[in-house]
Write a protein that holds these residues in place. Structure first.
Motif, PDB file in Angstrom:
ATOM      1  N   PRO A   1     -37.681  -2.460  12.053  1.00 63.25           N
ATOM      2  CA  PRO A   1     -35.369  -2.179  11.810  1.00 63.25           C
ATOM      3  C   PRO A   1     -34.821  -3.203  11.723  1.00 63.25           C
ATOM      4  O   PRO A   1     -34.058  -4.219  11.217  1.00 63.25           O
ATOM      5  CB  PRO A   1     -35.715  -1.216  11.823  1.00 63.25           C
TER       6      PRO A   1
ATOM      7  N   VAL B   1     -40.198   2.960  11.305  1.00 59.43           N
ATOM      8  CA  VAL B   1     -38.979   3.069  11.714  1.00 59.43           C
ATOM      9  C   VAL B   1     -39.946   3.908  13.060  1.00 59.43           C
ATOM     10  O   VAL B   1     -38.447   4.213  14.294  1.00 59.43           O
ATOM     11  CB  VAL B   1     -38.702   4.229  11.178  1.00 59.43           C
TER      12      VAL B   1
ATOM     13  N   ALA C   1     -32.720   1.768  11.832  1.00 56.53           N
ATOM     14  CA  ALA C   1     -33.029   2.727  11.130  1.00 56.53           C
ATOM     15  C   ALA C   1     -33.116   2.576   9.516  1.00 56.53           C
ATOM     16  O   ALA C   1     -33.620   2.147   8.724  1.00 56.53           O
ATOM     17  CB  ALA C   1     -34.302   3.640  11.742  1.00 56.53           C
TER      18      ALA C   1
ATOM     19  N   LEU D   1     -42.388   4.606   4.863  1.00 52.73           N
ATOM     20  CA  LEU D   1     -41.688   4.599   6.160  1.00 52.73           C
ATOM     21  C   LEU D   1     -42.873   5.250   7.804  1.00 52.73           C
ATOM     22  O   LEU D   1     -43.497   6.166   7.174  1.00 52.73           O
ATOM     23  CB  LEU D   1     -40.602   5.711   6.310  1.00 52.73           C
TER      24      LEU D   1
END
Length: 408
Positions: A130, A153, A173, A189
């Motif tokens: 991120p 994440v 994020a 993710l």
């Protein structure tokens, strides 16, 4: 027990000391490209990643052109081994590949397309953190041909992210996910659970937050203390095994209710959204591995080989420049080791594979593993369907125990 599942334990034992195998067809082929730099090395990470900032000089950065040139030269050394074969997927992992410039990414992928027979709609995945995601940069990556992005994440909670040594916070994020969804066909993710001092409720909050974005794919990894990491030397306080089991069961229920299928030990996807590249690994497919520390597996009609490259990026680039080759190991997999290597991968898949895949991918007859199959079925670790090599629910829970049965 299903009486039709009658594996012949008295079958003739093969001379597996010989490396003679015979593949009826070569498996699908993928390409893995390793990018070895990160802005910061996380304390739990045992991947081949190196902090981008030099600790001695304090300088931050890497020689992008030099590394890309080494990657392309590395790929060219593999071309004689794969003539006529099509590449079905590309995975650019790390490290943090999203630190590459759009110009560098375009040069890299254009060079790959010019050298290999890439499937027209090939899945091309890039890993990203991120903290390295920018809207303009990701728009340019999509134009280069990246069509899938996997975002590390790990958690949406600032306290947990700080404990994990991540460079982003929860808000960053969420912003990164929004940007990725605007530009890429598929988004994964990566989340972790079993984090330091993590409660059942905190783990639930992370999954619920991830589900709000409705990405087609989610990966959930249990934090483990790997050797040669900071956490291995200075272990944090992690939840107990019972607490981790409770978190896992909770996660599974939440994801199932949201329409995700657990198709691999740590991977969940909506219908037809599985990661094709990783499925190829787990089905014992072939892959070229280029870049610092990259591993590869290439099959031939009468043998299967593995390769390992120089691990440190500087050593890797020097080897490519000075010798035209960065391999530190090329090894033919012994026939006696093929059953374990095959089962180590396919048993991770919830659906398993058809029984005939064993012979197709190893060149060995199924009765090579008849004794282990019988033992696994008797212990309740293997599904009783005779046309499938598939772990039972209990087998997935105790996967290491199941896989170990095929070591002999």
């Amino acid at each position: 027990m299903n009486s039709s599942l009658n594996f012949n334990r008295a079958a003739t034992v093969l001379n597996l000391g010989s490396n003679t195998i015979s593949l009826s067809a070569l498996p699908p082929l993928a390409l893995y490209i390793h990018f070895p730099w990160c802005e910061r090395k996380c304390p739990y990470c045992d991947f081949n990643s190196h902090q981008i900032k030099d600790r001695v000089s304090g300088k931050s950065g890497f020689d992008e052109q030099r590394y890309i040139k080494a990657l392309i030269a590395d790929l060219e050394t593999e071309l004689p081994h794969i003539w006529g074969r099509q590449v079905h997927s590309i995975f650019i992992g790390g490290g943090t590949p999203s630190l590459l410039s759009p110009k560098g990414m375009d040069e890299l992928l254009s060079s790959v397309r010019a050298r290999v027979n890439l499937e027209p709609d090939a899945e091309i995945t890039m890993e990203a953190n991120p903290g390295s995601i920018e809207a303009g940069k990701f728009s340019a990556f999509a134009k280069c041909g990246i069509n899938r992005v996997s975002i590390g994440v790990q958690s949406f909670q600032d306290e947990q992210l700080k404990a994990l040594g991540r460079i982003h916070n929860g808000d960053e994020a969420k912003r990164a996910i929004h940007i990725a969804l605007e530009h890429f066909k598929s988004v994964n993710l990566d989340l972790m659970y079993g984090l330091p001092h993590q409660s059942l409720e905190a783990a639930k909050s992370d999954v619920q937050t991830a589900l709000m974005f409705q990405t087609p794919h989610l990966s959930l990894y249990n934090l483990t203390l790997e050797p040669n990491t900071y956490f291995a030397s200075f272990p944090p306080k992690l939840p107990s095994e019972d607490e981790i089991d409770a978190i896992f069961e909770q996660n599974l229920e939440l994801l199932t209710q949201a329409g995700y299928q657990r198709y691999e030990v740590s991977a969940y996807a909506k219908k037809d959204q599985e990661c094709k590249h990783n499925l190829n690994y787990w089905r014992f497919g072939d892959y070229i591995g280029i870049g610092a520390g990259a591993h590869g597996k290439i099959s031939f009609p009468n043998k299967i080989t593995r390769q390992v490259r120089e691990r440190h990026p500087d050593t890797y680039m020097q080897a490519m420049e000075q010798k035209g080759n960065a391999l530190i190991e090329t090894q033919e997999i012994a026939a006696k080791d093929l059953p374990f290597e095959f089962m180590l991968n396919v048993l991770r898949l919830s659906a398993g594979v058809d029984t005939n895949t064993f012979s197709e991918r190893t060149g060995l007859p199924l009765h090579t593993i008849s004794k282990a199959l019988g033992q696994a079925t008797k212990k309740g670790l293997l599904d009783e369907n005779p046309s499938k090599l598939k772990a039972s629910d209990q087998g997935l829970r105790y996967l290491n125990n199941l896989q170990e049965l095929f070591l002999s």
